[in-house]
Design a protein around this motif. Sequence first.
Motif, PDB file in Angstrom:
ATOM      1  N   MET A   1       1.205   4.226  -2.782  1.00 56.24           N
ATOM      2  CA  MET A   1       1.080   5.659  -2.455  1.00 56.24           C
ATOM      3  C   MET A   1       2.222   6.457  -3.069  1.00 56.24           C
ATOM      4  O   MET A   1       2.031   7.577  -3.542  1.00 56.24           O
ATOM      5  CB  MET A   1       1.172   5.865  -0.928  1.00 56.24           C
TER       6      MET A   1
ATOM      7  N   TYR B   1       0.849  -1.201   0.000  1.00 56.73           N
ATOM      8  CA  TYR B   1       0.000   0.000   0.000  1.00 56.73           C
ATOM      9  C   TYR B   1       0.886   1.253   0.000  1.00 56.73           C
ATOM     10  O   TYR B   1       0.657   2.195  -0.768  1.00 56.73           O
ATOM     11  CB  TYR B   1      -0.920  -0.006   1.221  1.00 56.73           C
ATOM     12  N   ALA B   2       1.908   1.252   0.876  1.00 63.01           N
ATOM     13  CA  ALA B   2       2.808   2.408   0.949  1.00 63.01           C
ATOM     14  C   ALA B   2       3.536   2.606  -0.381  1.00 63.01           C
ATOM     15  O   ALA B   2       3.701   3.733  -0.848  1.00 63.01           O
ATOM     16  CB  ALA B   2       3.816   2.212   2.085  1.00 63.01           C
ATOM     17  N   ALA B   3       3.936   1.500  -1.003  1.00 65.01           N
ATOM     18  CA  ALA B   3       4.637   1.589  -2.294  1.00 65.01           C
ATOM     19  C   ALA B   3       3.723   2.197  -3.354  1.00 65.01           C
ATOM     20  O   ALA B   3       4.147   3.013  -4.174  1.00 65.01           O
ATOM     21  CB  ALA B   3       5.105   0.203  -2.728  1.00 65.01           C
TER      22      ALA B   3
END
Lengths: 294, 329
Positions: free
Chosen positions: A146, A142-144
């Motif tokens: 973003m 998810y962070a990647a």
Amino acid sequence: MPAVRREVPSLTEKKLLTLEAKANEIREDILRMLTTAGSGHSAGPLGMADIFTALYFHVLHHNAKKPTWAERDRLFLSNGHIAPVRYVTMAHAGYLPKSELTTLRKFGSRLQGHPEARMLPGLENTSGPLGDGSSQAAGTAYAAKMDGAAWHTYCVMSDGELEAGITWEAALFASRNHLHNLTWIIDRNNIQIDGYTEDIMPLEPLHEKFAAFGFHVIEIDGHNIREFVDACDLAKATFEAPTVIIAHTIPGKGVDFMEFEPAWHGKTPKDKTELNAALRQLRTLGGKIASEMD
Amino acid sequence: MPINAAAKLSRKLFAKDIPELPTRNGFGDGLLLLGAKNEKVVVLCADLTESTRVDAFKKAFPERFVQMGVSEQSLAAIAAGMALAGKIPFIASYACFSPGRNWEQIRTTIALPETNVKIAGAHSGVSVGPDGATHQMTEDIALMRVLPNMTVLVPCDAIETRKATVAAGEMHGPVYIRFAREKSPVFTTEKSPFAIGKANILRTGNDVAIIACGPLVYEALLAARDLAKMGVEATVINNASVKPMDEVTILAAAKRCKAVVTVEEAQAAGGMGSAVCELLASEFPCPVERIGLQDVFGQSGTPRELLEHYRLTAPWIVKAAQRVIKMKR
């Protein structure tokens, strides 16, 4: 940073043979390491040797000399008890000296019984309590997403741990957020500590369950490296959904008295005689394993 | 009046019209400040956006707000994964569910690998009120302070909660911040000091040391005022940083007063008072009374009814102070 798709390189016949031979060496080192340690799990690590070999020597974009390289693909391990296959494969890939493998589970070792991320650069996550890894991987993916990162997140998990509710929380999350940069790899070997998964808490129909959760589902023979590599390539070509690769594997693969035997889930060869019996099989088969010779 | 001037408490400290706000409002305000300062800050919420006060952050930074649904176990582990990729995640739910339901995920994926995740536990204590025992978290301080690598903050009012939230976001490592549902007096000010690892002396006296955390710090101040009328001078310490605890300040107060009362809206077993007792047992054994839930769960009622029923208010602190003073050698 542009979200560039990084291809899985094509797999030549020559490379395939090299990988198969490498997987066999890794199996041998797993057995030596476990016998020295005197405790640990045999079946899972042997069963996943082909997939870990394919990951580290073909699929992953990584650099053993720079384990924290920001652009590396992330490989999470959820069922931490199969750490030996990861440690051995990482040693073969250059993350640690092979001599260190004898320290598995020993006082002061970086090779903890269940993997601790901070002890050995490149491990990515701390795991062991079943079910937690799939969520950690989903959070990283998810962070990647973003950040528009180009790297891919993989998570190896067991079939038994799918009994943990958190797995399905993570599945809802990954699907809802269209985490196409996330691939789960399930070691579908049908055994867990107390016996066969379908006796203990049936998981089938597994393919349909994941499909219903919105995953792109691929089923493969987990000992067919080409099938696995192709599946990873397909996973990367999927743009709307996370992928789950259900890899049918043989627990204890390569050693006939360990194969399909739940008793070997959580134990190691008890002595040199048992170890040598196992190693002899792996050596004489030269990379071909018993179940394929039948 | 021996109120410590350095504590910079509100001028309306004992006024009838002292402003009241829930501490959770301070959490929401702190997140807004952090969000503007640092784009790595992300907020994950398990279907309680408004009541945990993360709605303002969601509105201001929608791309950094993550709706998790009722999934507290993955809430913790997914946040850990985001932290591994460089984010600073705050996870918001009721304390009963986070860290109540997901303690193992917090242990494995946050505390042990020291991922930079901040756990916000709303609706702690019996002052949650009508919702009843299932939603009144009283074991969280005990659960969290026994985790190695975990910082535990229990701020006393909305202003301090805002400061604690910002401080949590600015330090690297796992933090648990606890706050309450109900309004409580805002008795600190912008100028009141707050630092992780530091206890603040709010009032000085030599007869008994009252060490409190959370909104009940105000009850401790009321108790000290009542004790003074009886000729007993109490030190009152705001021990918001339950872990790491300011051992120097607490030991000095215990040595000066030789009798201690601890006050918290949580189980007396294992909570902040237990942490104080652990310190005193090895460094300066002296009489201690712990105000808190005495091995019982809460129930429905108004916040005030419940605080009084479970003996957490000023008159009970006064009685406890009188008991420990009697026990002094």
